[in-house]
Design a protein around this motif. Structure first.
Motif, short mmCIF file in Angstrom:
data_model
loop_
_atom_site.label_atom_id
_atom_site.label_comp_id
_atom_site.label_asym_id
_atom_site.label_seq_id
_atom_site.Cartn_x
_atom_site.Cartn_y
_atom_site.Cartn_z
N GLY A 1 0.82 -1.21 0.00
CA GLY A 1 0.00 0.00 0.00
C GLY A 1 0.85 1.26 0.00
N CYS A 2 1.91 1.27 0.82
CA CYS A 2 2.81 2.43 0.86
C CYS A 2 3.60 2.57 -0.43
CB CYS A 2 3.78 2.29 2.05
SG CYS A 2 3.03 2.56 3.66
N ALA B 1 18.16 6.85 6.30
CA ALA B 1 18.31 6.60 7.74
C ALA B 1 17.57 7.59 8.61
CB ALA B 1 19.80 6.62 8.10
N MET B 2 17.35 8.83 8.14
CA MET B 2 16.94 9.90 9.06
C MET B 2 15.55 9.68 9.66
SD MET B 2 18.67 13.41 7.57
CE MET B 2 18.11 13.29 5.88
N LEU B 3 14.52 9.58 8.82
CA LEU B 3 13.17 9.43 9.38
C LEU B 3 12.97 8.12 10.13
CD1 LEU B 3 10.69 11.04 6.83
CD2 LEU B 3 11.18 11.76 9.17
N PRO B 4 13.44 6.96 9.61
CA PRO B 4 13.33 5.73 10.42
C PRO B 4 14.06 5.85 11.77
CG PRO B 4 13.80 5.17 8.14
CD PRO B 4 13.93 6.67 8.25
N ALA B 5 15.19 6.57 11.79
CA ALA B 5 15.91 6.74 13.06
C ALA B 5 15.08 7.57 14.05
CB ALA B 5 17.25 7.42 12.80
N LEU C 1 9.35 -0.92 6.50
CA LEU C 1 8.23 -0.20 5.90
C LEU C 1 8.71 1.04 5.14
CD1 LEU C 1 5.20 -0.29 5.57
CD2 LEU C 1 4.95 0.98 7.70
N SER C 2 9.77 1.68 5.63
CA SER C 2 10.28 2.88 4.96
C SER C 2 10.78 2.56 3.55
CB SER C 2 11.38 3.54 5.78
OG SER C 2 12.59 2.78 5.73
N THR C 3 11.24 1.31 3.33
CA THR C 3 11.73 0.95 2.00
C THR C 3 10.61 0.93 0.97
OG1 THR C 3 11.48 -1.44 2.37
CG2 THR C 3 13.59 -0.44 2.98
#
Length: 406
Positions: free
Chosen positions: A14-15, A320-324, A139-141
């Motif tokens: 979905g994402c 890396a930034m938002l998942p971190a 999920l970020s991927t």
């Protein structure tokens, strides 16, 4: 297979379709504004910024209302609302005849947005806490993969079939996202009116061990979105200025818009694992500093190729930034308030999406395209300082608590 694992797989697709759909349009929105009759440099910069920003401004305003509804009715309903609503709004944008109609439809689109943040919150609320970092990075991927494919696909469609076709295909992709959500995602019954949901905002922050650090992470989320959004309104126009003889500006813009996604897709899982070993906060600080250097370097480019190389390098930090940030928010909030904290973070994300394009368009109109990169670098640098201070304060507080216990 456990239900939360099935949901991660379903939400991933979905994402992906949502990221693919939205990223198809954004790099070419300035070209569409020009096609609707806006011609002067100043007016084109400002209208590009306004049509970018109004979607996120409306989203930031209505986000608390949707968050409250999600607490009562469930996040799956919010995912269905977002995917179907955005499909309709984007379909109508294909038939705009002037820039005011586009502006109005982009505002309507803001009322319906929020698929990816709600998907993140759904996963964060269901996955075992010890696996939340892995789940959010995975999920970020999905969004990153969509962002890679979207501009390339959109650029091809724009150059060969016209800009309006991009909107039609985007609406179709969002309908696929709607069907994936409707048929595959399962959400458990949410106990309406529970004590956690009745907590006031003040009580939520009072329950946090380090509220100052959490607020600092909200600001960091806003800055990350701001630094990505500040370039969006001027990217196609800047590339056109760098290569005025090119006859495929839309495809070139799409490629340069997509290239950070390639490196982000490579870096996200690796930097996530590195954060597990050496500390997520260290990875976050290092990638922010790296971004500052790259934005300064972008202000000196003389060709689209140089810009593409620097944006490719920027993607390693973006991965890396938002998942971190999200991993740290899960770490420093309790299970009872994680959903609320993600809701607040979503509002700061939208705020960054508002401020970034407005800043980029305003600075571009007043001082030129290159100053947008310099201003963005300075904003990220200020954020690095404030986040470093917040992390230092958290370490001192943790040390003091440890000493008090002993």
């Amino acid at each position: 297979m456990e239900s939360w694992k099935v949901n991660i797989i379903s939400v991933w697709f979905g994402c992906f379709f949502t990221g693919l759909a939205i990223s198809q349009i954004l790099p070419f929105l300035p070209l569409y504004v020009a096609q609707l009759g806006v011609t002067s440099h100043e007016a084109l910069s400002m209208w590009s910024g306004l049509t970018f920003s109004v979607t996120f401004l409306v989203s930031a305003i209505v986000s608390p209302m949707w968050g409250s509804l999600a607490d009562r009715k469930g996040r799956k309903l919010m995912l269905l609302r977002a995917s179907l609503g955005m499909a309709i709004a984007i379909l109508l944008q294909a038939f705009a005849t002037n820039v005011w109609q586009l502006f109005f439809l982009r505002a309507i689109m803001g009322l319906t947005s929020g698929y990816i943040p709600n998907a993140m919150a759904l996963v964060a609320s269901q996955v075992p806490r010890e696996r939340s970092g892995w789940a959010l990075s995975t999920l970020s991927t999905a969004q990153i993969s969509g962002v890679i494919c979207g501009p390339l696909m959109g650029g091809f469609l724009a150059d060969h079939l016209g800009l309006r076709t991009v909107f039609l295909v985007t609406a179709l992709l969002l309908m696929i996202s709607f069907l994936v959500t409707l048929l595959l995602i399962k959400e458990g019954v949410r106990p309406a009116g529970s004590k956690a949901q009745r907590l006031s905002g003040k009580a939520v922050f009072a329950s946090l061990p380090y509220p100052g650090l959490v607020i600092s992470l909200f600001i960091t989320t806003m800055v990350i979105q701001l630094c990505n959004g500040s370039i969006s309104p001027i990217l196609a126009l800047f590339i056109k200025a760098l290569s005025p003889q090119s006859d495929n500006i839309a495809f070139l813009s799409g490629m340069i818009a997509a290239v950070p996604g390639v490196s982000a897709l490579l870096s996200a899982p690796r930097l996530g694992k590195l954060g597990d070993r050496i500390g997520t906060a260290r990875v976050l600080m290092a990638t922010l500093i790296f971004a500052v250097a790259l934005f300064f370097a972008m202000s000196f480019v003389t060709s689209p190729t140089q810009l593409a190389v620097l944006r490719f390098l920027l993607g390693f930090a973006d991965g890396a930034m938002l998942p971190a940030v999200q991993t740290l928010l899960v770490k420093y909030s309790s299970d009872q308030v994680t959903g609320r904290i993600f809701g607040y973070n979503q509002s700061f994300m939208y705020l960054g999406n508002v401020l970034g394009p407005l800043m980029g368009a305003g600075i571009s109109a007043m001082a030129g395209y290159r100053w947008v990169f310099i201003a963005t670098a300075l904003v990220v640098l200020v954020n690095v300082v404030q986040l470093a201070c917040a992390l230092r304060q958290q370490q001192l507080s943790a040390l003091q608590r440890k000493q008090d216990l002993t």
